[in-house]
Design an enzyme around this catalytic site. Structure first.
Site, PDB file in Angstrom:
ATOM      1  N   ASP A   1      49.425  41.291  34.151  1.00 47.27           N
ATOM      2  CA  ASP A   1      48.506  41.032  33.327  1.00 47.27           C
ATOM      3  C   ASP A   1      47.231  41.899  33.161  1.00 47.27           C
ATOM      4  O   ASP A   1      46.698  41.944  34.231  1.00 47.27           O
ATOM      5  CB  ASP A   1      48.309  39.640  33.601  1.00 47.27           C
ATOM      6  CG  ASP A   1      47.634  38.728  31.939  1.00 47.27           C
ATOM      7  OD1 ASP A   1      48.396  38.883  31.106  1.00 47.27           O
ATOM      8  OD2 ASP A   1      46.715  37.944  32.140  1.00 47.27           O
TER       9      ASP A   1
ATOM     10  N   HIS B   1      51.456  41.415  47.073  1.00 46.96           N
ATOM     11  CA  HIS B   1      50.229  41.840  45.789  1.00 46.96           C
ATOM     12  C   HIS B   1      49.004  42.056  46.549  1.00 46.96           C
ATOM     13  O   HIS B   1      48.690  41.362  47.530  1.00 46.96           O
ATOM     14  CB  HIS B   1      50.467  40.663  44.681  1.00 46.96           C
ATOM     15  CG  HIS B   1      49.629  41.181  43.445  1.00 46.96           C
ATOM     16  ND1 HIS B   1      48.321  41.095  43.308  1.00 46.96           N
ATOM     17  CD2 HIS B   1      49.986  41.564  42.229  1.00 46.96           C
ATOM     18  CE1 HIS B   1      47.866  41.585  42.103  1.00 46.96           C
ATOM     19  NE2 HIS B   1      48.747  41.853  41.614  1.00 46.96           N
TER      20      HIS B   1
END
Length: 219
Positions: A62, A184
């Site tokens: 995002d 991540h």
């Protein structure tokens, strides 16, 4: 709308009903809210890395949602914006992995110009509202980007960080391409990301594929 090099692989997507609905949503959203990145930077990743030049596809999720951050490349911010936490963690791992100095800025455009497609799964976001444009159609479009790169004859390296990105592995032809998976780089999973050495792994895979390695130096 799309850079010319991407028209052949992605042009059909622009004619599909979901894309028309997405554009209608975005037009309305920009009239009533602040949307990041600016309209002219939504496709920056595709503009800076031509279809035939993609050597690495690094997938984000995002866009950054705070002022002055998102400019169309995943994880990247333009000066004078300070690198957000995930990007700082990327730089620390980069330094530990290949010895590259930690840069004084967060602009990753130099990577994009070398063939690193810095693609977010969702290309827009409402200001200060993370994931606010999720499930509006962008995921279908960026899945088509991933599938188009996978369908090429020329091999590439796909770098998938985190559970969300790793779900996209099903779109990639592993007989032709290399997938590098890992945690991540966000602060929540930094302990697992630290020491994963993705940058040296990417360059090793590129050289095996006959590509020039990426110069990760950002100055």
């Amino acid at each position: 709308m799309l850079p010319s090099s991407w028209l052949a692989p992605l042009g059909p997507e622009l004619c599909r009903p979901y894309f028309a609905e997405l554009q209608s949503f975005l037009k309305s959203a920009r009239q009533t809210t602040e949307v990041f990145p600016p309209e002219h930077e939504v496709f920056s990743a595709l503009e800076l890395t031509a279809f035939d030049d993609v050597k690495v596809l690094l997938l984000g999720q995002d866009p950054y949602h705070d002022d002055g951050q998102a400019h169309g490349l995943c994880f990247s911010v333009k000066p004078p914006t300070k690198p957000p936490p995930s990007l700082r963690n990327i730089f620390h791992e980069l330094h530990a992995d290949v010895g590259t100095a930690i840069p004084g800025h967060g602009d990753l455009s130099a990577w994009a110009r070398q063939g690193v497609l810095l693609l977010n799964a969702v290309l827009t976001v409402q200001a200060h509202q993370a994931n606010s444009h999720k499930d509006k159609g962008w995921e279908r479009f960026t899945d088509a980007v991933i599938s188009a790169v996978s369908a090429r004859t020329s091999p590439a390296v796909f770098c998938l960080w985190g559970a969300y990105a790793r779900k996209k592995a099903k779109l990639i032809d592993v007989d032709k391409h290399v997938i590098i998976e890992g945690a991540h780089p966000s602060p929540l999973s930094m302990a697992k990301f630290k020491g994963s050495k993705p940058f040296s792994a990417i360059n090793a895979a590129l050289m095996q594929q006959g590509h020039q390695p990426i110069d990760w130096t950002l100055g």
